[in-house]
Write an enzyme that holds these catalytic residues in place. Structure first.
Site, PDB file in Angstrom:
ATOM      1  CB  ALA A 278      -1.445   0.453   1.466  1.00  0.00           C
TER       2      ALA A 278
ATOM      3  CD  GLN B 104      -5.722  -1.548   8.513  1.00  0.00           C
ATOM      4  OE1 GLN B 104      -6.136  -2.904   8.529  1.00  0.00           O
ATOM      5  NE2 GLN B 104      -4.734  -1.228   9.175  1.00  0.00           N
TER       6      GLN B 104
ATOM      7  CB  THR C  95       9.135 -10.417 -11.690  1.00  0.00           C
ATOM      8  OG1 THR C  95      10.595  -9.756 -13.156  1.00  0.00           O
ATOM      9  CG2 THR C  95       8.430 -11.872 -12.086  1.00  0.00           C
TER      10      THR C  95
ATOM     11  CB  CYS D 193       3.820   1.793   9.452  1.00  0.00           C
ATOM     12  SG  CYS D 193       3.157   0.870   9.143  1.00  0.00           S
TER      13      CYS D 193
END
Lengths: 392, 84
Positions: free
Chosen positions: A119, A227, A289, A353
């Site tokens: 994200a 979320q 990739t 985080c």
């Protein structure tokens, strides 16, 4: 009886700190002390494992997802971008099936789905990409004070590049005031970014209404739905005006670190500064990739599963039970029934985080929470596998 | 449920519950048991033999999946959880 601001956990966490936080002389020393109190330690062999309640950080992977992915880890290891041999073709088929499935999950077109690494990457790509692409004419971006750090940091970078950014305050209940938003949109505004569900306090912003406002004013709208996946139904076609929606699988039974970003088909960024430079995979927006096993099969299966199982497991009665049975617990705001994915005991503490920092959460400060409460808060997340009962 | 397939369905149900209860992870085990029960209850009233046949095939695949995942789970078993 303790007053709401002085909870048991705050006393445990900050034994030497009875002074209001601002009066404390050595803030750094206190942070160090707190760090000492939470020591890292591995479990003994015969020790019992604690309960897992950090489902907003990540969820256990569903055995069905793992089962669908394993063959691709073992036998079908071709690079999906290899166009010249069978190994590549089978991986590509897997990837494209996954793309279709995900698109149908959110009501988008498969061509609009871009797989990214997370994200954070998606948000960076969307915000910086849109702003820089239109910088010749439009140099203003709107966001809220309670956004995730990756959105706020991208905005800071834009500010350093000479853009103007408006950080809108939220109301006491954590919601954005729509009138304020409407008033803040200027002719030179290129992008509005408001997250669907806040990762720290769990409020759901009125995305549909915000989308309508943005559409009527001709402004791009980006929402961080990381979320929200698997917890509330998401429909891009219903939420008009959305240009970008990053969705995260690891929050809902998928492997960590593969995410898709939905990008509106009218926006063609090919060759724009948004592009991650490289081999030009994913319409040139995100080179690198795509791993069919790790991300895509997971996503595909997860998509099918979520459609079947999403609806009603979220609103179980935990908050009420906790409020009734444990003293000194403060529910922060709003009606627990309206809260969609997070349930908070006391107040939320740290998102994954930012959990390394011991400063109280900026989101809580933005909704006007007490410093004491902000320090002593806990975030508790639930999922399919952590609830008791018969509903899914 | 059509009378002819009843024993098959019940046997599949029992097998799935039995296999699900072997998951070493508490979260997966309780979830699998709950999910199997719910799925069978939700389809209790299905009469159409074609649909029953289709559901039986799906159930069989799911049973194989549970068996595979149980053996993987056993390979990497961790400590038990405090609630067990």
């Amino acid at each position: 009886m303790l007053s709401p601001g002085k909870t048991v956990s705050s006393r445990l966490l900050r034994p030497a700190l009875w002074l209001p936080f601002r009066l404390c002389p050595a803030r750094t020393a206190v942070s160090f002390m707190q760090k000492e109190l939470i020591k890292k330690r591995e479990l003994e062999k015969d020790e019992l494992r604690p309960l897992y309640m950090d489902f907003q950080a990540t969820t256990p992977m569903d055995p069905r997802v793992l089962d669908a992915m394993l063959p691709y880890q073992v036998n079908y290891y071709g690079n999906p971008h290899s166009r010249t041999h069978a190994y590549g073709w089978e991986s590509e088929t897997a990837m494209e099936t996954a793309r279709k499935q995900v698109a149908s999950l959110i009501g988008a077109d498969p061509r609009e789905i871009i797989f990214t690494s997370g994200a954070t990457e998606s948000n960076n790509m969307a915000i910086k990409g849109v702003a820089r692409f239109y910088q010749a004419k439009k140099r203003h971006v709107i966001t809220t004070q309670t956004e995730h750090k990756c959105v706020l940091d991208s905005c800071r970078i834009l500010e350093a590049e000479g853009f103007t950014v408006t950080y809108l305050p939220v109301q006491k209940n954590g919601l954005l005031d729509l009138k304020l938003l409407e008033a803040s949109i200027r002719p030179e505004t290129s992008l509005v970014s408001v997250m669907t569900i806040n990762n720290e306090i769990g409020v759901k912003q009125p995305i549909k209404e915000i989308g309508q406002i943005c559409r009527s004013k001709g402004v791009f709208f980006h929402t961080d739905a990381a979320q929200a996946v698997g917890k509330i139904p998401i429909s891009v076609s219903e939420w008009k005006g959305l240009s970008y929606v990053p969705l995260v699988g690891q929050r809902s039974t998928d492997p960590k670190a593969w995410v898709l970003c939905m990008c509106n088909a009218d926006l063609d960024f090919f060759g724009s500064p948004a592009a991650e430079p490289g081999g030009g995979q994913e319409r040139g927006l995100r080179s690198g990739t795509v791993p069919p096993p790790a991300g895509c099969w997971g996503w595909e299966l997860h998509g099918a599963m979520i459609i079947r199982e999403c609806p009603c497991w979220t609103n179980r009665l935990w908050p009420k039970k906790i409020m009734d049975e444990i003293p000194d617990v403060v529910m922060n705001f709003g009606d627990p029934k309206k809260r969609k994915t997070l349930m908070r005991v006391c107040l939320y503490g740290f998102s994954a985080c930012t959990s390394a920092s011991l400063e109280p959460s900026y989101v809580l400060r933005a909704i006007g929470a007490d410093e004491d409460l902000a320090h002593s808060s806990i975030r508790k997340g639930i999922d399919l596998k952590s609830i008791k009962g018969t509903q899914h | 449920m059509a009378a002819s397939t009843r024993p098959q369905v019940i046997s599949l149900y029992r097998m799935m519950l039995k296999e699900s209860s072997k998951f070493p992870s508490y979260n997966y085990r309780t979830y699998a048991l709950r999910r199997v029960r719910d799925a069978f209850r939700a389809n209790r009233k299905v009469e159409d033999p074609k649909v029953v046949e289709k559901l039986l095939v799906e159930g069989g695949q799911m049973l194989a999946l549970i068996q595979r995942q149980v053996s993987i789970g056993k390979m990497y078993e961790a400590q038990r959880m405090v609630v067990e």
